[in-house]
Design an enzyme around this catalytic site. Structure first.
Site, short mmCIF file in Angstrom:
data_model
loop_
_atom_site.label_atom_id
_atom_site.label_comp_id
_atom_site.label_asym_id
_atom_site.label_seq_id
_atom_site.Cartn_x
_atom_site.Cartn_y
_atom_site.Cartn_z
N HIS A 64 9.75 -4.54 -7.51
CA HIS A 64 8.31 -4.21 -7.54
C HIS A 64 7.99 -3.11 -8.54
CE1 HIS A 64 7.07 -6.50 -3.85
NE2 HIS A 64 8.39 -6.56 -3.78
N ASP A 103 3.89 2.32 -13.86
CA ASP A 103 3.72 1.64 -12.57
C ASP A 103 4.16 0.19 -12.73
OD1 ASP A 103 2.93 1.21 -9.96
OD2 ASP A 103 0.98 2.21 -10.20
P1 ADP Z 1 2.53 1.52 -4.72
O1 ADP Z 1 3.21 0.26 -4.31
O2 ADP Z 1 3.27 2.30 -5.74
O3 ADP Z 1 2.11 2.38 -3.59
P2 ADP Z 1 0.15 -0.10 -5.43
O4 ADP Z 1 -1.12 0.32 -6.08
O5 ADP Z 1 0.75 -1.33 -6.00
O6 ADP Z 1 1.15 1.13 -5.48
O7 ADP Z 1 -0.12 -0.38 -3.90
C1 ADP Z 1 -0.66 0.57 -3.05
C2 ADP Z 1 -1.20 -0.13 -1.82
O8 ADP Z 1 -1.43 0.83 -0.82
C3 ADP Z 1 -2.51 -0.84 -2.09
O9 ADP Z 1 -2.57 -2.02 -1.34
C4 ADP Z 1 -3.55 0.18 -1.61
O10 ADP Z 1 -4.75 -0.38 -1.16
C5 ADP Z 1 -2.81 0.83 -0.46
N1 ADP Z 1 -3.25 2.23 -0.32
C6 ADP Z 1 -3.18 3.20 -1.25
N2 ADP Z 1 -3.69 4.35 -0.78
C7 ADP Z 1 -4.10 4.09 0.47
C8 ADP Z 1 -4.71 4.88 1.50
N3 ADP Z 1 -5.00 6.17 1.33
N4 ADP Z 1 -4.98 4.29 2.66
C9 ADP Z 1 -4.67 3.00 2.85
N5 ADP Z 1 -4.08 2.21 1.93
C10 ADP Z 1 -3.80 2.75 0.76
O1 F6P Z 2 7.08 -0.81 -4.87
C1 F6P Z 2 6.92 0.49 -4.64
C2 F6P Z 2 7.36 0.99 -3.28
O2 F6P Z 2 8.38 1.88 -3.41
C3 F6P Z 2 7.78 -0.01 -2.24
O3 F6P Z 2 9.10 -0.44 -2.27
C4 F6P Z 2 7.49 0.77 -1.03
O4 F6P Z 2 7.39 0.03 0.12
C5 F6P Z 2 6.20 1.47 -1.38
O5 F6P Z 2 6.28 1.72 -2.74
C6 F6P Z 2 5.94 2.74 -0.61
O6 F6P Z 2 7.00 3.64 -0.72
P1 F6P Z 2 7.82 4.16 0.54
O7 F6P Z 2 8.32 2.94 1.25
O8 F6P Z 2 8.88 5.01 -0.02
O9 F6P Z 2 6.83 4.91 1.38
#
Ligand code: ADP
Ligand code: F6P
Length: 476
Positions: free
Chosen positions: A174, A383
């Site tokens: 991812h 990212d």
């Molecule tokens: P990562 O996997 O690095 O966290 P992404 O942007 O791909 O980054 O995914 C983040 C996910 O978490 C998204 O589905 C987003 O809506 C959710 N998310 C991020 N911040 C919040 C929050 N404060 N509350 C609820 N969901 C959140």
């Molecule tokens: O893809 C990014 C990622 O590290 C996922 O593997 C993971 O579930 C998510 O972000 C949130 O991170 P964590 O599981 O360390 O809270």
């Protein structure tokens, strides 16, 4: 039978024809204030993307419950069959906070902070990966598909192949996969590549990552390149290709169409003082997300008088993340200091140019925020994909709003009608924010329609379908 005892048997084979193996289950264990236990959705893009796929699919999801020494019996939650793998407090420290998030995460994200290398962290990584592999070997039926997820579990494909050679094994990363010069720093680079090469198909977010993987595989293992997307190792073909992840567009659109979500969005704007422009950042509180750079740009725009707190408000939602890892603690301190500084310097009685929310929200509340915001500010330094950008686009059923998007997010390959920006270039970032804020409505609509088409045509069901088809040797 507990998972611990299941995992100690390595060959039996269970009843699931599709098995997802991820570090986390889609739900985390929580303790409520009244002392009772419950479950809440786990953080991050992996869960946002895969949970809707697995809800529609018979199959099992193997993962950790997010707290130490918990191994409930296999259970059903939110439409999914879940199998818990237990981690001790020391394993959480060494395998998860340590090796996954302080050794691997930095080099896979351009070494924004230095990586730490500790042999006992590596030992825990090997041991815990084997436990996940054993759990998958136990749950998967003869010839099943096992789909291993992300950087925490890169050894699982080979460990699982050794236990169950009958399985079709896919792996999806991812996050970004680094170029050879950075990967080379890892003392365990050969073992990690051998682990990944246990899969039949290794999927990445971007083409460049698949290219890096194929180059590195031939450098550190006996793998031989046989085509633009394949290597052969031990007489087996391993394919590497890009499968840019997406989201459940219907889920977001349904929420965005709901009158109560729209009313909530209108109320939010009022609570913010009905400014002309609302800008929104939604991120895990992670140094890869570029939050500091974005705050610097906002602070300079205020100082230059290009924006005033009366007509523009920045809302930064920062989900708590990896709070015991040093670099994350330092980041939180820095961000909170800077937010205080900006509001102290530029706020007035009744106005705050930045609203900082260190909290997790449910989906309807998040979609209401997307509807309330004129500009989504998605400016990571690096990212894998960034689903927030795609979620904002999916939510804008009114074809309004604009996205300022880092070219270093995988999403930039698909959302080419965003205002693309290099987040290291603070002047460029300031110009991009102003361009997005002042974009004429017709231009917003043209761009948003085009981005919405992209996201709707390639949603998460198609992403998963294409990956699984390719794993079954039916690559398009
Ligand atoms: P990562 O996997 O690095 O966290 P992404 O942007 O791909 O980054 O995914 C983040 C996910 O978490 C998204 O589905 C987003 O809506 C959710 N998310 C991020 N911040 C919040 C929050 N404060 N509350 C609820 N969901 C959140
Ligand atoms: O893809 C990014 C990622 O590290 C996922 O593997 C993971 O579930 C998510 O972000 C949130 O991170 P964590 O599981 O360390 O809270």
């Amino acid at each position: 039978m507990t998972l611990h005892s299941m995992a100690s048997s390595e060959s039996a084979g269970g009843g699931s024809s599709v098995v997802v193996v991820a570090n986390r289950l889609p739900v985390d264990r929580v303790r409520h204030s009244d002392g009772t236990d419950g479950w809440k959705r786990s953080p991050g893009g992996l869960v946002s993307a895969l949970a809707p796929v697995m809800r529609k699919q018979d199959g099992s999801w193997i993962g950790w419950v997010g707290s130490p020494d918990e191994a409930p019996e296999p259970f059903h939650s939110d439409g999914m069959d879940l199998v818990a793998v237990s981690l001790s407090a020391e394993e959480i420290e060494h395998y998860y906070e340590g090796f996954s998030n302080a050794t691997l995460w930095p080099p896979y994200h351009d070494v924004i902070v230095p990586a730490e290398f500790h042999r006992e962290w590596w030992d825990a990584y090997v041991r815990v990966n084997r436990r996940f592999a054993a759990a998958a070997a136990e749950v998967a039926s003869e010839g099943a598909i096992v789909w291993v997820q992300d950087y925490q579990l890169q050894l699982v494909p080979m460990q699982l192949r050794e236990m169950r050679p009958d399985l079709k094994i896919g792996f999806f990363l991812h996050i970004p996969f680094p170029p050879g010069e950075l990967f080379a720093q890892l003392p365990w680079r050969r073992q990690i590549m051998q682990g990944l090469l246990g899969a039949d198909l290794v999927g990445f977010q971007r083409e460049g990552a698949a290219g890096n993987f194929l180059d590195i595989a031939t450098r550190y293992t006996p793998a031989r390149r046989v085509s633009s997307s394949q290597v052969v190792i031990d007489g087996r073909r391993v394919t590497a290709a890009a499968f840019p992840i997406s989201l459940d567009v219907d889920e977001v659109e349904t929420l965005a169409s709901d009158e109560s979500t729209q009313a909530r969005a209108a109320a939010m704007r009022e609570e913010l003082g009905s400014p002309q422009h609302v800008l929104l950042g939604v991120d895990r509180l992670d140094y890869t997300k570029g939050i500091r750079h974005r705050l610097k740009a906002w602070s300079e725009l205020l100082a230059d008088g290009d924006v005033t707190p009366q007509d523009a408000v920045f809302v930064q939602v920062a989900t708590p993340s990896r709070e015991r890892v040093d670099a994350y603690q330092a980041l939180r301190d820095e961000i909170e200091l800077e937010v205080g500084h900006i509001n102290g310097e530029h706020g007035t009685i009744g106005t705050s140019p930045i609203h900082y929310l260190h909290s997790t929200y449910d989906r309807p509340e998040l979609v209401a925020m997307f509807l309330a915001a004129d500009v989504a500010v998605v400016t990571p330094l690096r990212d894998g994909m960034n689903l927030v950008a795609k979620e904002y686009v999916a939510a804008r059923i009114d074809n309004r709003g604009s996205v300022v998007l880092s070219e270093f997010a995988g999403a930039a390959d698909q959302l080419t009608d965003a205002v693309l920006v290099n987040p290291h270039d603070i002047d460029g970032l300031k110009a991009a924010l102003l361009e997005a804020m002042h974009m004429p409505e017709r231009e917003q609509e043209r761009r948003m329609r085009s981005m919405r088409n992209q996201v709707k045509n390639y949603d998460v069901a198609r992403w998963a379908g294409e990956f699984i088809a390719c794993l079954r040797d039916e690559c398009q």
